[in-house]
Design an enzyme around this catalytic site. Structure first.
Site, PDB file in Angstrom:
ATOM      1  CG  ASP A  28      -2.014   0.995   1.172  1.00  0.00           C
ATOM      2  OD1 ASP A  28      -2.310   1.482   0.067  1.00  0.00           O
ATOM      3  OD2 ASP A  28      -2.579   1.314   2.229  1.00  0.00           O
ATOM      4  N   GLY A  29       0.333   2.309  -0.598  1.00  0.00           N
ATOM      5  CA  GLY A  29       0.989   3.617  -0.523  1.00  0.00           C
ATOM      6  C   GLY A  29       1.604   4.089  -1.836  1.00  0.00           C
ATOM      7  CG  ASN A  30       2.135   1.371  -5.040  1.00  0.00           C
ATOM      8  OD1 ASN A  30       3.010   1.214  -4.207  1.00  0.00           O
ATOM      9  ND2 ASN A  30       1.628   0.377  -5.754  1.00  0.00           N
ATOM     10  N   GLY A  31       0.102   5.334  -4.460  1.00  0.00           N
ATOM     11  CA  GLY A  31      -0.518   6.584  -4.892  1.00  0.00           C
ATOM     12  C   GLY A  31       0.055   7.767  -4.129  1.00  0.00           C
ATOM     13  NE  ARG A  32      -1.446   6.676   1.119  1.00  0.00           N
ATOM     14  CZ  ARG A  32      -1.598   5.768   2.079  1.00  0.00           C
ATOM     15  NH1 ARG A  32      -1.397   6.113   3.337  1.00  0.00           N
ATOM     16  NH2 ARG A  32      -1.960   4.547   1.787  1.00  0.00           N
ATOM     17  CD1 TRP A  33       7.417   6.537  -2.693  1.00  0.00           C
ATOM     18  CD2 TRP A  33       6.980   6.795  -4.878  1.00  0.00           C
ATOM     19  NE1 TRP A  33       8.619   6.543  -3.366  1.00  0.00           N
ATOM     20  CE2 TRP A  33       8.372   6.701  -4.711  1.00  0.00           C
ATOM     21  CE3 TRP A  33       6.464   6.952  -6.164  1.00  0.00           C
ATOM     22  CZ2 TRP A  33       9.266   6.764  -5.781  1.00  0.00           C
ATOM     23  CZ3 TRP A  33       7.352   7.028  -7.234  1.00  0.00           C
ATOM     24  CH2 TRP A  33       8.732   6.933  -7.030  1.00  0.00           C
ATOM     25  CG  ASN A  76      -7.393  -2.336  -6.160  1.00  0.00           C
ATOM     26  OD1 ASN A  76      -6.476  -3.111  -5.894  1.00  0.00           O
ATOM     27  ND2 ASN A  76      -7.746  -1.372  -5.323  1.00  0.00           N
ATOM     28  NE  ARG A  79      -7.267   1.849  -6.389  1.00  0.00           N
ATOM     29  CZ  ARG A  79      -6.192   2.010  -5.653  1.00  0.00           C
ATOM     30  NH1 ARG A  79      -5.066   2.406  -6.206  1.00  0.00           N
ATOM     31  NH2 ARG A  79      -6.224   1.796  -4.353  1.00  0.00           N
TER      32      ARG A  79
END
Ligand code: FPP
Length: 248
Positions: A28-33, A76, A79
């Site tokens: 998790d966290g690809n989008g925030r990265w 998903n 999206r």
């Protein structure tokens, strides 16, 4: 002139600890990265895919026997099309190239989830990778794609009901083991440790049945930034937990 050699920092020593047999990771966290870098979300997924390859190899190197990564959930699909297409493109790319690289690591590939939703091309690659890797002696890598724990249980219940109505199974013989045997992970041990980077405290429909007694380690790092050292820290934390499985 002095030479400055920049060494990689030493990794936490995990040589003496008890390793989990099965590790699950919610990537998790690809989008925030990506957002932090003003990049499109797809760039975060691409970086996350590289982390996936690095960490899968590392798990195999240190002797983890089963690794399950959550690559795409049943939710998903909601999206935007562009993001879903970018993910499908990455899966294809990795199934064609990177997963073949796993041959050198003797990794066995399995796909868990409802694969009928994928394109015929992706489906063929999944089947080919599974077939080609099935007799390897190494770590089993489960890629959860179009996976949801509730959907998995609903599918299992449906199959059990069919087998009962076909006379192959008696309702009185249905046990917890029967249910485990109708899941995608049939024959594999339940996950001992589930790691969730990016700081979220949710199961997100991941391995619902199998994680009944899993130890969760939540880490405050976004998946593309996740390193071997983060994994070691999670393993160390796991090794220091006192698992009681409901006993004392
Ligand atoms: C969750 O982060 C991540 C995903 C939905 C996709 C995970 C996929 C990869 C890491 C690529 C894996 C590739 C292969 C080949 C297996 P998010 O997008 O929800 O992040 P956010 O919560 O920061 O928005």
């Amino acid at each position: 002139m002095a030479l400055f050699k920049r060494n990689k920092p030493e990794l936490t020593d995990i040589s003496q600890i008890k390793l989990p047999e099965h590790v699950g990771i919610i990537m998790d966290g690809n989008g925030r990265w990506a957002k932090k870098r003003a990049l499109p979300r797809s760039a975060g997924h691409r970086a996350g895919a590289q982390t996936f390859r690095k960490i899968a190899r590392y798990c195999s190197d240190i002797g983890i026997k089963h690794l399950t990564v959550y690559a795409f959930s049943t939710e998903n699909w909601r999206r935007p099309d562009g993001e879903v297409n970018a993910l499908m493109g990455l899966f294809k790319e990795y199934l064609e190239e990177a997963l073949r690289d796993f041959r050198d690591d003797s990794i066995v590939l399995k796909f868990i989830g409802d694969r009928t939703a994928f394109s015929p091309e992706l489906l063929a690659l999944m089947n080919e990778n599974e077939e080609e890797s099935k007799d390897r002696p190494g770590m089993v890598l489960n890629l959860a794609m179009n996976y949801g724990g509730r959907a998995e249980l609903a599918t299992a219940v449906k199959s059990i009901a069919h087998d009962v109505s076909d006379g192959k199974l008696s309702p009185d013989d249905i046990s917890e083991q029967t249910i485990s045997d109708y899941l995608y992970t049939k024959g594999q041990p339940d996950p001992d440790l589930i790691i969730r980077p990016s700081g979220e405290h949710r199961t997100s429909n991941f391995l619902l049945w199998q994680s009944a007694y899993s130890e969760y380690v939540i880490m405050d790092v976004l998946w593309p930034d996740f390193t071997e050292e983060h994994l070691n820290k999670a393993l160390l934390e796991y090794a220091n937990r006192n698992r009681r499985f409901g006993g004392v």
